[in-house]
Write a protein that holds these residues in place. Structure first.
Motif, PDB file in Angstrom:
ATOM      1  N   ALA A 183       0.824  -1.205   0.000  1.00 52.35           N
ATOM      2  CA  ALA A 183       0.000   0.000   0.000  1.00 52.35           C
ATOM      3  C   ALA A 183       0.856   1.252   0.000  1.00 52.35           C
ATOM      4  N   CYS A 184       1.965   1.220   0.718  1.00 52.79           N
ATOM      5  CA  CYS A 184       2.866   2.380   0.775  1.00 52.79           C
ATOM      6  C   CYS A 184       3.447   2.690  -0.595  1.00 52.79           C
ATOM      7  N   VAL A 185       3.791   1.658  -1.356  1.00 52.58           N
ATOM      8  CA  VAL A 185       4.344   1.868  -2.699  1.00 52.58           C
ATOM      9  C   VAL A 185       3.308   2.527  -3.606  1.00 52.58           C
ATOM     10  N   ARG A 186       2.064   2.039  -3.558  1.00 54.81           N
ATOM     11  CA  ARG A 186       1.020   2.636  -4.407  1.00 54.81           C
ATOM     12  C   ARG A 186       0.775   4.099  -4.032  1.00 54.81           C
ATOM     13  N   ILE A 187       0.673   4.378  -2.737  1.00 56.94           N
ATOM     14  CA  ILE A 187       0.372   5.740  -2.287  1.00 56.94           C
ATOM     15  C   ILE A 187       1.531   6.677  -2.604  1.00 56.94           C
ATOM     16  N   THR A 188       2.770   6.230  -2.377  1.00 54.18           N
ATOM     17  CA  THR A 188       3.923   7.087  -2.638  1.00 54.18           C
ATOM     18  C   THR A 188       4.062   7.391  -4.121  1.00 54.18           C
ATOM     19  N   ALA A 189       3.836   6.382  -4.979  1.00 54.42           N
ATOM     20  CA  ALA A 189       3.887   6.627  -6.423  1.00 54.42           C
ATOM     21  C   ALA A 189       2.804   7.612  -6.841  1.00 54.42           C
ATOM     22  N   PHE A 190       1.638   7.521  -6.222  1.00 55.15           N
ATOM     23  CA  PHE A 190       0.555   8.459  -6.512  1.00 55.15           C
ATOM     24  C   PHE A 190       0.940   9.880  -6.089  1.00 55.15           C
ATOM     25  N   LEU A 191       1.497  10.023  -4.887  1.00 53.64           N
ATOM     26  CA  LEU A 191       1.864  11.346  -4.381  1.00 53.64           C
ATOM     27  C   LEU A 191       2.994  11.976  -5.185  1.00 53.64           C
ATOM     28  N   ALA A 192       3.846  11.134  -5.795  1.00 58.23           N
ATOM     29  CA  ALA A 192       4.958  11.666  -6.582  1.00 58.23           C
ATOM     30  C   ALA A 192       4.497  12.270  -7.899  1.00 58.23           C
ATOM     31  N   VAL A 193       3.289  11.910  -8.341  1.00 53.48           N
ATOM     32  CA  VAL A 193       2.812  12.349  -9.657  1.00 53.48           C
ATOM     33  C   VAL A 193       1.617  13.290  -9.555  1.00 53.48           C
ATOM     34  N   ALA A 194       0.692  13.037  -8.626  1.00 55.79           N
ATOM     35  CA  ALA A 194      -0.577  13.760  -8.577  1.00 55.79           C
ATOM     36  C   ALA A 194      -0.429  15.092  -7.853  1.00 55.79           C
ATOM     37  N   PRO A 195      -1.082  16.144  -8.377  1.00 51.61           N
ATOM     38  CA  PRO A 195      -1.136  17.413  -7.637  1.00 51.61           C
ATOM     39  C   PRO A 195      -2.103  17.293  -6.473  1.00 51.61           C
ATOM     40  N   PRO A 196      -1.919  18.093  -5.427  1.00 46.33           N
ATOM     41  CA  PRO A 196      -0.920  19.148  -5.256  1.00 46.33           C
ATOM     42  C   PRO A 196       0.396  18.649  -4.689  1.00 46.33           C
ATOM     43  N   PHE A 197       0.529  17.348  -4.431  1.00 48.58           N
ATOM     44  CA  PHE A 197       1.713  16.822  -3.757  1.00 48.58           C
ATOM     45  C   PHE A 197       2.915  16.722  -4.688  1.00 48.58           C
ATOM     46  N   SER A 198       2.701  16.720  -6.004  1.00 46.67           N
ATOM     47  CA  SER A 198       3.805  16.544  -6.952  1.00 46.67           C
ATOM     48  C   SER A 198       4.604  17.819  -7.171  1.00 46.67           C
ATOM     49  N   ASN A 199       4.172  18.942  -6.596  1.00 48.10           N
ATOM     50  CA  ASN A 199       4.890  20.189  -6.799  1.00 48.10           C
ATOM     51  C   ASN A 199       6.312  20.078  -6.269  1.00 48.10           C
ATOM     52  N   GLY A 200       7.252  20.657  -6.996  1.00 49.78           N
ATOM     53  CA  GLY A 200       8.658  20.551  -6.634  1.00 49.78           C
ATOM     54  C   GLY A 200       9.017  21.198  -5.315  1.00 49.78           C
ATOM     55  N   SER A 201       8.143  22.078  -4.797  1.00 48.80           N
ATOM     56  CA  SER A 201       8.419  22.709  -3.509  1.00 48.80           C
ATOM     57  C   SER A 201       8.258  21.733  -2.339  1.00 48.80           C
ATOM     58  N   ILE A 202       7.616  20.578  -2.578  1.00 48.82           N
ATOM     59  CA  ILE A 202       7.472  19.543  -1.549  1.00 48.82           C
ATOM     60  C   ILE A 202       8.566  18.512  -1.771  1.00 48.82           C
ATOM     61  N   PRO A 203       9.557  18.407  -0.874  1.00 50.06           N
ATOM     62  CA  PRO A 203      10.657  17.450  -1.066  1.00 50.06           C
ATOM     63  C   PRO A 203      10.152  16.016  -1.171  1.00 50.06           C
ATOM     64  N   MET A 204      10.889  15.229  -1.929  1.00 48.88           N
ATOM     65  CA  MET A 204      10.490  13.838  -2.136  1.00 48.88           C
ATOM     66  C   MET A 204      10.477  13.060  -0.828  1.00 48.88           C
ATOM     67  N   ARG A 205      11.388  13.367   0.081  1.00 50.42           N
ATOM     68  CA  ARG A 205      11.405  12.627   1.349  1.00 50.42           C
ATOM     69  C   ARG A 205      10.143  12.924   2.165  1.00 50.42           C
ATOM     70  N   ILE A 206       9.596  14.158   2.027  1.00 50.29           N
ATOM     71  CA  ILE A 206       8.341  14.477   2.720  1.00 50.29           C
ATOM     72  C   ILE A 206       7.204  13.678   2.115  1.00 50.29           C
ATOM     73  N   ARG A 207       7.195  13.545   0.782  1.00 46.95           N
ATOM     74  CA  ARG A 207       6.157  12.748   0.135  1.00 46.95           C
ATOM     75  C   ARG A 207       6.264  11.279   0.537  1.00 46.95           C
ATOM     76  N   ALA A 208       7.505  10.791   0.656  1.00 40.20           N
ATOM     77  CA  ALA A 208       7.698   9.405   1.066  1.00 40.20           C
ATOM     78  C   ALA A 208       7.215   9.186   2.505  1.00 40.20           C
ATOM     79  N   MET A 209       7.517  10.134   3.384  1.00 45.23           N
ATOM     80  CA  MET A 209       7.057  10.019   4.776  1.00 45.23           C
ATOM     81  C   MET A 209       5.536  10.078   4.847  1.00 45.23           C
ATOM     82  N   LEU A 210       4.944  10.960   4.025  1.00 41.50           N
ATOM     83  CA  LEU A 210       3.487  11.044   3.994  1.00 41.50           C
ATOM     84  C   LEU A 210       2.889   9.744   3.467  1.00 41.50           C
TER      85      LEU A 210
END
Length: 253
Positions: A16-43
């Motif tokens: 489930a974590c892999v699916r959610i993290t891949a989604f957050l890496a691509v989908a707005p508003p979480f995909s914006n470059g101002s949000i570090p990737m490590r924050i998206r991974a933690m989320l």
């Protein structure tokens, strides 16, 4: 000291974590470059823990090879769902780009690290406004809600049917183009009429330099009337968030 570990729970939550993290890496508003990737991974890890009671119900442990294939399948599923949402919300960015082109602001391009492209002023303004509105209006909750409900239709051991995302991709692309024109349409009509008027003036008075007059007139009209387009963005973002949630449900159902 013996610490018992529930490996079935760990495997299901990891998928489930892999699916959610891949989604957050691509989908707005979480995909914006101002949000570090490590924050998206933690989320992604936090949200996976939140949905763990759902994804672990009835889960049966997989072999090593099957588990690795399931990880790849979940990454593809999350990325596809995120791309559909991103395509839908690109309508706001597209509307800003149309205003830049017709209003004469396209020459003032600059690299925007947030969206990762060279964009003119109104493209960046509309994109940043959409991101802010998604967070402040709670639209991101609708998007995440659609993602969470995808686990009911497509379990962590399965993969999304690729026929449905393909059809949804074509529909979302068409909807994105139509929405972009609808958002910026009133201002584009005014700018088009300004071009027609300048062309008629050139025919009547050839000595006037319509090209030189066109830039300040169109820029002035854009700055004067863009506020009306900007005022409808909250309603547009709210509708797009609802459409994104319905799209996620339709693809995974």
């Amino acid at each position: 000291m013996n610490i018992p570990l529930d490996f079935a729970w760990i495997e299901a939550t990891s998928l489930a974590c892999v699916r959610i993290t891949a989604f957050l890496a691509v989908a707005p508003p979480f995909s914006n470059g101002s949000i570090p990737m490590r924050i998206r991974a933690m989320l992604g890890v936090g949200l996976a823990l939140a949905v763990s009671p759902v994804v672990t119900a009835g889960y049966v442990r997989l072999g090593t090879g099957v588990f690795l294939l399931a990880l790849v399948g979940q990454a593809i599923t999350g990325a596809l769902l995120g791309f559909l949402v991103m395509l839908l919300f690109s309508a706001v960015q597209g509307a800003g780009s149309l205003i830049d082109v017709f209003g004469g602001f396209q020459l003032a391009q600059a690299y925007d690290p947030g969206i990762g492209i060279n964009a003119a002023p109104f493209t960046r303004l509309f994109q940043m406004t959409a991101i802010v509105l998604l967070f402040t209006s709670g639209g991101y909750q609708l998007v995440l809600g659609g993602l969470f409900r995808s686990f009911d239709a497509v379990p962590v051991t399965g993969m999304i049917d690729l026929d449905r995302p393909t059809a949804a991709l074509v529909g979302a692309a068409g909807q994105m183009l139509v929405s972009a024109v609808q958002i910026a349409g009133p201002l584009l009509i005014v700018l088009f009429l300004a071009d027609v008027g300048l062309g008629l003036i050139t025919r009547v008075a050839p000595a006037l330099n319509a090209f030189a007059l066109g830039f300040p007139i169109k820029i002035g009209l854009t700055l004067l009337l863009v506020g009306f387009v900007y005022a409808v963005l909250p309603g547009v973002v709210d509708v797009l968030a609802g459409d994104a949630a319905k799209l996620l449900l339709g693809v995974t159902r």
